[in-house]
Design a protein around this motif. Structure first.
Motif, PDB file in Angstrom:
ATOM      1  N   ALA A   1     -11.014  81.588 166.065  1.00 40.02           N
ATOM      2  CA  ALA A   1     -10.363  80.867 167.155  1.00 40.02           C
ATOM      3  C   ALA A   1     -10.806  81.470 168.476  1.00 40.02           C
ATOM      4  O   ALA A   1     -11.436  82.527 168.513  1.00 40.02           O
ATOM      5  N   VAL A   2     -10.489  80.787 169.562  1.00 38.25           N
ATOM      6  CA  VAL A   2     -10.669  81.319 170.911  1.00 38.25           C
ATOM      7  C   VAL A   2      -9.344  81.128 171.639  1.00 38.25           C
ATOM      8  O   VAL A   2      -8.827  80.010 171.733  1.00 38.25           O
TER       9      VAL A   2
ATOM     10  N   ALA B   1     -16.023  70.381 165.474  1.00 36.18           N
ATOM     11  CA  ALA B   1     -15.211  69.355 166.120  1.00 36.18           C
ATOM     12  C   ALA B   1     -15.619  69.243 167.581  1.00 36.18           C
ATOM     13  O   ALA B   1     -15.963  70.243 168.225  1.00 36.18           O
ATOM     14  N   PHE B   2     -15.591  68.020 168.111  1.00 37.00           N
ATOM     15  CA  PHE B   2     -15.983  67.781 169.500  1.00 37.00           C
ATOM     16  C   PHE B   2     -14.928  66.941 170.207  1.00 37.00           C
ATOM     17  O   PHE B   2     -14.221  66.141 169.581  1.00 37.00           O
ATOM     18  N   ARG B   3     -14.866  67.145 171.534  1.00 41.89           N
ATOM     19  CA  ARG B   3     -14.037  66.308 172.389  1.00 41.89           C
ATOM     20  C   ARG B   3     -14.795  66.014 173.676  1.00 41.89           C
ATOM     21  O   ARG B   3     -15.722  66.729 174.036  1.00 41.89           O
ATOM     22  N   ALA B   4     -14.344  64.964 174.371  1.00 45.57           N
ATOM     23  CA  ALA B   4     -14.975  64.620 175.638  1.00 45.57           C
ATOM     24  C   ALA B   4     -14.681  65.682 176.687  1.00 45.57           C
ATOM     25  O   ALA B   4     -13.553  66.157 176.812  1.00 45.57           O
ATOM     26  N   ASP B   5     -15.721  66.061 177.438  1.00 44.09           N
ATOM     27  CA  ASP B   5     -15.587  66.950 178.596  1.00 44.09           C
ATOM     28  C   ASP B   5     -16.324  66.262 179.731  1.00 44.09           C
ATOM     29  O   ASP B   5     -17.533  66.373 179.869  1.00 44.09           O
ATOM     30  N   GLY B   6     -15.578  65.502 180.538  1.00 40.84           N
ATOM     31  CA  GLY B   6     -16.219  64.641 181.523  1.00 40.84           C
ATOM     32  C   GLY B   6     -16.924  63.504 180.803  1.00 40.84           C
ATOM     33  O   GLY B   6     -16.362  62.863 179.901  1.00 40.84           O
ATOM     34  N   ASP B   7     -18.181  63.267 181.151  1.00 39.34           N
ATOM     35  CA  ASP B   7     -18.944  62.211 180.492  1.00 39.34           C
ATOM     36  C   ASP B   7     -19.787  62.742 179.336  1.00 39.34           C
ATOM     37  O   ASP B   7     -20.638  62.030 178.796  1.00 39.34           O
ATOM     38  N   LYS B   8     -19.557  63.971 178.938  1.00 39.51           N
ATOM     39  CA  LYS B   8     -20.294  64.593 177.839  1.00 39.51           C
ATOM     40  C   LYS B   8     -19.339  64.959 176.710  1.00 39.51           C
ATOM     41  O   LYS B   8     -18.128  64.769 176.799  1.00 39.51           O
ATOM     42  N   GLN B   9     -19.901  65.491 175.644  1.00 40.29           N
ATOM     43  CA  GLN B   9     -19.129  65.994 174.522  1.00 40.29           C
ATOM     44  C   GLN B   9     -19.299  67.511 174.447  1.00 40.29           C
ATOM     45  O   GLN B   9     -20.358  68.037 174.779  1.00 40.29           O
TER      46      GLN B   9
ATOM     47  N   VAL C   1     -15.027  72.042 170.285  1.00 39.85           N
ATOM     48  CA  VAL C   1     -13.696  72.609 170.443  1.00 39.85           C
ATOM     49  C   VAL C   1     -13.336  73.413 169.194  1.00 39.85           C
ATOM     50  O   VAL C   1     -13.750  73.089 168.078  1.00 39.85           O
ATOM     51  N   VAL C   2     -12.572  74.482 169.409  1.00 40.71           N
ATOM     52  CA  VAL C   2     -12.089  75.337 168.320  1.00 40.71           C
ATOM     53  C   VAL C   2     -10.594  75.554 168.524  1.00 40.71           C
ATOM     54  O   VAL C   2     -10.060  75.286 169.599  1.00 40.71           O
ATOM     55  N   PRO C   3      -9.882  76.048 167.514  1.00 41.17           N
ATOM     56  CA  PRO C   3      -8.443  76.294 167.679  1.00 41.17           C
ATOM     57  C   PRO C   3      -8.150  77.285 168.799  1.00 41.17           C
ATOM     58  O   PRO C   3      -8.899  78.227 169.027  1.00 41.17           O
ATOM     59  N   SER C   4      -7.025  77.055 169.479  1.00 37.05           N
ATOM     60  CA  SER C   4      -6.599  77.947 170.558  1.00 37.05           C
ATOM     61  C   SER C   4      -5.119  78.285 170.366  1.00 37.05           C
ATOM     62  O   SER C   4      -4.241  77.728 171.044  1.00 37.05           O
ATOM     63  N   PRO C   5      -4.814  79.197 169.428  1.00 40.75           N
ATOM     64  CA  PRO C   5      -3.418  79.546 169.161  1.00 40.75           C
ATOM     65  C   PRO C   5      -2.769  80.264 170.333  1.00 40.75           C
ATOM     66  O   PRO C   5      -3.446  80.859 171.177  1.00 40.75           O
ATOM     67  N   ILE C   6      -1.465  80.211 170.388  1.00 41.11           N
ATOM     68  CA  ILE C   6      -0.709  80.846 171.470  1.00 41.11           C
ATOM     69  C   ILE C   6      -0.744  82.367 171.313  1.00 41.11           C
ATOM     70  O   ILE C   6      -0.455  82.885 170.232  1.00 41.11           O
ATOM     71  N   PRO C   7      -1.102  83.098 172.362  1.00 34.72           N
ATOM     72  CA  PRO C   7      -1.098  84.564 172.279  1.00 34.72           C
ATOM     73  C   PRO C   7       0.325  85.106 172.275  1.00 34.72           C
ATOM     74  O   PRO C   7       1.174  84.644 173.035  1.00 34.72           O
ATOM     75  N   ARG C   8       0.563  86.096 171.422  1.00 36.14           N
ATOM     76  CA  ARG C   8       1.891  86.695 171.325  1.00 36.14           C
ATOM     77  C   ARG C   8       1.948  88.065 171.993  1.00 36.14           C
ATOM     78  O   ARG C   8       2.947  88.411 172.610  1.00 36.14           O
TER      79      ARG C   8
ATOM     80  N   ALA D   1      -2.011  75.178 166.190  1.00 30.80           N
ATOM     81  CA  ALA D   1      -3.322  74.984 166.833  1.00 30.80           C
ATOM     82  C   ALA D   1      -4.465  75.020 165.823  1.00 30.80           C
ATOM     83  O   ALA D   1      -5.529  74.440 166.065  1.00 30.80           O
ATOM     84  N   PHE D   2      -4.266  75.694 164.705  1.00 31.09           N
ATOM     85  CA  PHE D   2      -5.341  75.798 163.728  1.00 31.09           C
ATOM     86  C   PHE D   2      -5.685  74.448 163.094  1.00 31.09           C
ATOM     87  O   PHE D   2      -6.770  74.277 162.558  1.00 31.09           O
ATOM     88  N   SER D   3      -4.771  73.503 163.174  1.00 31.29           N
ATOM     89  CA  SER D   3      -5.063  72.162 162.654  1.00 31.29           C
ATOM     90  C   SER D   3      -5.360  71.169 163.769  1.00 31.29           C
ATOM     91  O   SER D   3      -5.561  69.982 163.505  1.00 31.29           O
ATOM     92  N   ASN D   4      -5.400  71.647 165.028  1.00 34.69           N
ATOM     93  CA  ASN D   4      -5.669  70.760 166.169  1.00 34.69           C
ATOM     94  C   ASN D   4      -6.494  71.498 167.213  1.00 34.69           C
ATOM     95  O   ASN D   4      -5.987  71.936 168.238  1.00 34.69           O
ATOM     96  N   PRO D   5      -7.811  71.653 166.981  1.00 41.69           N
ATOM     97  CA  PRO D   5      -8.649  72.416 167.923  1.00 41.69           C
ATOM     98  C   PRO D   5      -8.768  71.721 169.274  1.00 41.69           C
ATOM     99  O   PRO D   5      -8.991  70.516 169.345  1.00 41.69           O
ATOM    100  N   THR D   6      -8.601  72.499 170.356  1.00 39.31           N
ATOM    101  CA  THR D   6      -8.664  71.939 171.711  1.00 39.31           C
ATOM    102  C   THR D   6      -9.504  72.764 172.673  1.00 39.31           C
ATOM    103  O   THR D   6      -9.818  72.303 173.770  1.00 39.31           O
ATOM    104  N   LYS D   7      -9.863  74.007 172.312  1.00 44.56           N
ATOM    105  CA  LYS D   7     -10.501  74.914 173.261  1.00 44.56           C
ATOM    106  C   LYS D   7     -12.001  74.659 173.323  1.00 44.56           C
ATOM    107  O   LYS D   7     -12.714  74.769 172.332  1.00 44.56           O
ATOM    108  N   PHE D   8     -12.504  74.343 174.535  1.00 45.27           N
ATOM    109  CA  PHE D   8     -13.927  74.113 174.718  1.00 45.27           C
ATOM    110  C   PHE D   8     -14.713  75.409 174.586  1.00 45.27           C
ATOM    111  O   PHE D   8     -14.333  76.449 175.151  1.00 45.27           O
TER     112      PHE D   8
END
Length: 310
Positions: A203-204, A143-151, A154-161, A116-123
């Motif tokens: 991360a978040v 880094a940004f991604r689409a959220d509906g019709d806006k941007q 996003v930050v990394p979201s690693p799996i919690p252990r 996840a650290f190389s692929n941020p997805t968390k809004f």
């Protein structure tokens, strides 16, 4: 019954509303109405999101000066305290005075090698126009991604252990407390490579995944992932849309749903159902009494065969 309720971000901040303390308190007070009877009758753990709040704090720190940018683990700790305070106060106003509540700052352990650290997805933070997002990406490297019709950032979201303070949560439950913890997925931490030293992580962590880990380790009887819809829908937004009433965890593919919203909820619910052999439900907070009665929402359990839709 021991119940973990993961509050969706809409319980704190509704899309389009200004992010004022008064607005968040109002939304928390509404969320606490269905939670109050559960707190009186059951062992209750409450987790919550923090995306808008942690994003705002990051903006505030960055606007102050060039050297006051706080890392996300510190911002996560700040939001756990702030939101926990609001939940404690508003829920405390609805339950008998002798019902004890506590907010516990909790660290969540992640793997330093998580992809996840190389692929941020968390809004996190507010929404922006495409022009605003492009400017911020150039200025700050976000880094940004689409959220509906806006941007949206996003930050990394690693799996919690593991939730580091799970034993403390257990001790508080045993003494009759309602516990607010794992806010925003918990404070992201990891061991420095080759050591036993815990350090913060930029991360978040997804709060639903963290809540599933917490519920499993606590031996919870039920995990409720509260969102702003009444369940999981296939073909959402089309004339063919239909609600999943119940499903075996293997029958519901998280990949069919958006990675930034319903996908992690389905994955978290399925993980809890598999690990514990008990039931996870995805539905709206307003349905909570129906969910506890065995109806309402989307129920995910290894006792269910296949998938039932309506």
């Amino acid at each position: 019954m021991r119940i973990v309720v993961a509050l969706g971000g809409n319980a704190l901040q509704r899309r389009g509303e200004p992010m004022t303390v008064e607005g968040q308190r109002h939304n928390v007070a509404l969320a606490c109405i269905p939670l109050a009877p559960v707190a009186e009758r059951h062992e209750l753990v409450i987790s919550h999101g923090n995306g808008p709040q942690v994003g705002l704090l990051a903006l505030q720190a960055a606007a102050y000066d060039d050297v006051s940018i706080y890392p996300f683990d510190v911002l996560g700790a700040q939001t756990e305290g702030m939101i926990g305070y609001l939940i404690e106060q508003e829920l405390g106003n609805l339950v008998p005075q002798d019902k004890r509540l506590a907010t516990l700052l909790t660290m969540t352990l992640v793997d330093a090698a998580d992809p996840a650290f190389s692929n941020p997805t968390k809004f996190v933070g507010p929404v922006y126009t495409a022009e605003q997002a492009e400017k911020l990406a150039e200025q700050r490297g976000w880094a940004f991604r689409a959220d509906g019709d806006k941007q949206r950032r996003v930050v990394p979201s690693p799996i919690p252990r593991r939730i580091v303070e799970v034993e403390a949560v257990e001790a508080l439950l045993d003494r009759g407390y309602v516990v607010v913890c794992a806010g925003g997925g918990g404070i992201p931490t990891m061991y420095s490579p080759g050591t036993t030293t815990l350090v913060g992580v930029e991360a978040v962590i997804d709060k639903d995944r963290a809540s599933a880990v917490l519920a499993t380790d606590l031996g919870a009887d039920l995990l409720v992932i509260a969102t702003d819809v009444d369940g999981v829908y296939l073909d959402w937004g089309t004339p063919q849309q239909r609600r999943v009433v119940a499903a075996h965890p293997d029958a519901l593919d998280p990949g069919l749903f958006p990675a930034g919203s319903m996908g992690p909820k389905v994955e978290a619910a399925a993980d809890f159902a598999r690990a514990s052999g008990r039931t996870a439900v995805i539905g709206s907070l307003e349905q909570l009494s129906s969910i506890l009665a065995g109806d309402g929402g989307t129920r995910i359990s290894v006792q269910t065969e296949g998938m039932e839709t309506r």
